[in-house]
Design a protein around this motif. Structure first.
Motif, PDB file in Angstrom:
ATOM      1  N   SER A  77       0.836  -1.196   0.000  1.00 23.00           N
ATOM      2  CA  SER A  77       0.000   0.000   0.000  1.00 23.00           C
ATOM      3  C   SER A  77       0.871   1.247   0.000  1.00 23.00           C
ATOM      4  O   SER A  77       0.598   2.211  -0.722  1.00 23.00           O
ATOM      5  N   LEU A  85       2.375   1.707  -3.356  1.00 20.97           N
ATOM      6  CA  LEU A  85       1.395   2.270  -4.294  1.00 20.97           C
ATOM      7  C   LEU A  85       1.368   3.787  -4.178  1.00 20.97           C
ATOM      8  O   LEU A  85       1.302   4.496  -5.175  1.00 20.97           O
ATOM      9  N   PHE A 103       0.113  -3.016  -7.785  1.00 22.55           N
ATOM     10  CA  PHE A 103      -1.214  -3.486  -7.428  1.00 22.55           C
ATOM     11  C   PHE A 103      -1.305  -5.004  -7.576  1.00 22.55           C
ATOM     12  O   PHE A 103      -1.856  -5.692  -6.702  1.00 22.55           O
ATOM     13  N   GLN A 150       0.478  -6.530  -4.706  1.00 20.70           N
ATOM     14  CA  GLN A 150      -0.330  -6.455  -3.490  1.00 20.70           C
ATOM     15  C   GLN A 150      -1.394  -7.545  -3.488  1.00 20.70           C
ATOM     16  O   GLN A 150      -1.615  -8.213  -2.462  1.00 20.70           O
ATOM     17  N   LYS A 152      -8.092  -9.858  -8.810  1.00 19.68           N
ATOM     18  CA  LYS A 152      -7.271  -8.680  -8.489  1.00 19.68           C
ATOM     19  C   LYS A 152      -5.903  -8.746  -9.137  1.00 19.68           C
ATOM     20  O   LYS A 152      -5.315  -7.732  -9.457  1.00 19.68           O
ATOM     21  N   PRO A 186      -6.156  -5.904 -13.317  1.00 19.86           N
ATOM     22  CA  PRO A 186      -4.971  -5.208 -13.834  1.00 19.86           C
ATOM     23  C   PRO A 186      -4.840  -5.317 -15.346  1.00 19.86           C
ATOM     24  O   PRO A 186      -4.457  -4.358 -16.007  1.00 19.86           O
ATOM     25  N   SER A 215      -5.751   6.062 -11.480  1.00 20.01           N
ATOM     26  CA  SER A 215      -5.081   5.767 -10.206  1.00 20.01           C
ATOM     27  C   SER A 215      -6.081   5.829  -9.057  1.00 20.01           C
ATOM     28  O   SER A 215      -5.883   5.173  -8.034  1.00 20.01           O
ATOM     29  N   VAL A 243      -7.399   2.374  -8.958  1.00 15.18           N
ATOM     30  CA  VAL A 243      -6.454   1.492  -8.270  1.00 15.18           C
ATOM     31  C   VAL A 243      -6.557   1.694  -6.758  1.00 15.18           C
ATOM     32  O   VAL A 243      -6.538   0.726  -5.989  1.00 15.18           O
ATOM     33  N   SER A 286      -7.443  -1.174  -4.008  1.00 15.40           N
ATOM     34  CA  SER A 286      -6.564  -1.534  -2.895  1.00 15.40           C
ATOM     35  C   SER A 286      -7.310  -1.357  -1.567  1.00 15.40           C
ATOM     36  O   SER A 286      -7.041  -2.076  -0.604  1.00 15.40           O
ATOM     37  N   ASN A 324      -8.898  -4.523  -1.052  1.00 14.42           N
ATOM     38  CA  ASN A 324      -7.934  -5.494  -0.538  1.00 14.42           C
ATOM     39  C   ASN A 324      -7.901  -5.443   0.988  1.00 14.42           C
ATOM     40  O   ASN A 324      -7.834  -6.480   1.648  1.00 14.42           O
TER      41      ASN A 324
END
Lengths: 219, 318
Positions: free
Chosen positions: A19, A22, A35, A38, A69, A74, A151, A154, A158, A161
């Motif tokens: 993280s 990122l 990503f 992660q 993911k 991606p 972004s 993204v 995350s 996540n």
């Protein structure tokens, strides 16, 4: 078995580390690679939790995380980036250094919040929860500080996540919930993808500030 | 007899770090060359370079002061002392009571101080720019290093390196997130301190990018030899530090016999060569950063250090 908990604990910390990376990453494809890593870390964490907690349904969660993911999302984001032709450096609202400092402050906040919460819980489980909360906060921070729509997507992913991490750290999330979350994330991703193209058609840019001007928020 | 034994071991450690320093530099260069599909110079080439430099005439700039001439010897001796304090193949050697992690950081800072002064002494613009950049990098790398020291100190209850290494080697600690975070921070700090890619390129003399090389540009002959060996020793120091803090496998104790010492020595040599190869591979796959990006990289190291300390507080329940 003695090291079992430590290993899954270390892996969940590595999700947090990604993280941070990122937040640090300044390039589009670099961001996607981070990503993916992660997501791989997340699925390893979940798989190790499944192994050490003797909870086989968590393997499904791990597989979902890995497939969506680290695979589909991606890949399609990469396609979007190539089609829109935005390989440029990502602009942040304040500099990377300041963003990282805010990130650490958020992590400290998460730790301070979680600490008094779960006194009965095991110490490591408490730390796991703190990691998950800080991954969520870090995703939010990324959505705030990045100007580019991709972004921000993204950042949102995350954040999710972090949710998965929180759900697996504490025992016993039913699989149905996990399925529905994964499904809704996918739907959200489609909507995002459509939106990005619509934004691009209307404004010739995916930078957020162009829209702010259009809405009359900023002259 | 006991004293002789101790002194012999300590003396061997002191000689060892200097003996293997050019070898490690050679291994890094060779591995990098092989990564680029080149033959590369022999691993022993740094030794030959040193011999050549020592036999060459030493030239001085007209306006060089005494400081310029003294600095190389100060730098090499300070670095050597610091490297001697890091446990390599055994812990608990007689000098280990002075081997405080903070002391090592301070000795290295002294060496860097003299290097920066020497860089500015002659008054060329390259030397000045190199010194100022070195100081900028140092001012960011040192806090990160200190946070790593704090993490270790909280875990082991002391800042004495030898004791920390013993505690780590005993395996009572388990795998801790803080150790992982500080390993990550330590790797970044080691790259920055040793002027490796992505912070600085040790193999270039391109004006705009060099940091370490810019400072030592004016040195020739035996002075340059001293600077080079100091850089090699510093690399060995950091590799030893990483291997004794994070991978303390096979390290011997003071009271162990010769066999354990031998095993410790072999394990140490294997570890440090492996780390040198990893460094070379890492350098080959990374690109050098812009000087202004370096601050961001080092801030990551520092933030991980802070996080490690904070997590330790959490797991200790404040």
């Amino acid at each position: 078995m003695a090291y079992g908990y430590d290993i899954s604990h270390l892996l969940s910390a590595s999700v947090l580390v990604f993280s941070f990376l990122l937040l640090f990453q300044g390039r589009m494809f670099g961001l996607l690679n981070m990503f993916v890593m992660q997501a791989v870390c997340l699925s390893l964490t979940v798989a190790s939790q499944a192994h050490f907690q003797n909870a086989p349904h968590l393997y499904v969660t791990a597989a979902i995380a890995l497939f969506f993911k680290a695979g589909i999302i991606p890949y399609s984001l990469r396609r979007i980036i190539i089609r829109l032709g935005i390989y440029r450096d990502i602009e942040t609202i304040f500099g990377v250094g300041l963003t990282l400092v805010v990130g650490v402050a958020l992590t400290c906040l998460a730790i301070m919040t979680v600490m008094p919460l779960a006194h009965a819980q095991e110490l490591s489980a408490r730390e796991d929860l703190a990691f998950a909360l800080s991954v969520i906060l870090m995703g939010m921070l990324m959505m705030i500080t990045r100007k580019n729509a991709i972004s921000q997507i993204v950042g949102f992913m995350s954040l999710e996540n972090g949710l998965v991490l929180a759900a697996t750290g504490v025992r016993g999330m039913p699989l149905v919930v996990e399925f529905s979350v994964a499904f809704s994330i996918l739907i959200a991703f489609f909507v995002f993808g459509l939106f990005v193209f619509r934004i691009r058609e209307s404004f010739d840019s995916v930078e957020i500030h162009v829209m702010e001007q259009y809405r009359g928020e900023k002259q | 007899m006991e004293l002789m034994h101790d002194l012999l071991l300590q003396g061997w450690q002191m000689v060892l770090v200097v003996l293997i320093a050019p070898w490690i530099t050679g291994v890094v260069r060779k591995t990098k060359a092989r990564m680029l599909r080149k033959q590369g110079p022999s691993v022993l080439q740094p030794y030959r370079d040193l011999r050549r430099l020592l036999s060459k005439e030493t030239l001085l700039a007209e306006n060089a002061s005494w400081l310029f001439r003294v600095a190389p010897y100060l730098i090499v001796s300070a670095t050597w002392v610091a490297a001697t304090l890091v446990p390599t193949f055994a812990t608990g050697l007689p000098f280990s009571w002075v081997a405080d992690l903070l002391a090592i950081v301070a000795i290295l800072a002294t060496a860097r101080f003299f290097l920066a002064l020497a860089g500015m002494d002659v008054g060329t613009s390259f030397g000045g720019i190199g010194s100022s950049r070195e100081m900028m990098i140092a001012s960011l790398a040192e806090p990160a290093m200190l946070f790593i020291v704090f993490t270790m100190a909280i875990l082991a209850g002391t800042t004495r390196l030898s004791t920390i290494a013993s505690v780590m080697a005993s395996g009572t600690m388990g795998i801790r997130v803080s150790i992982g975070l500080s390993l990550f921070a330590m790797l970044i700090v080691a790259l920055a301190e040793n002027a490796r890619i992505p912070v600085d390129n040790p193999a270039t003399h391109l004006e705009l990018t060099m940091v370490h090389e810019a400072m030592v540009l004016e040195y020739t002959g035996r002075h340059l030899a001293m600077i080079e060996i100091a850089a090699s020793i510093k690399l060995v120091l950091f590799l030893s530090l990483i291997s004794c803090l994070f991978f303390p496998l096979g390290m011997a104790q003071r009271e162990d016999g010769w066999l354990a010492m031998g095993i410790g020595l072999v394990a140490y040599l294997l570890k440090i060569n492996a780390l040198a190869c990893l460094l070379a591979i890492g350098e080959s796959v990374m690109a050098k950063m812009r000087v202004f990006r370096v601050a961001e990289l080092l801030s990551i190291a520092m933030l991980f250090g802070v996080l490690a300390v904070f997590l330790l507080f959490l797991s200790r329940g404040m």
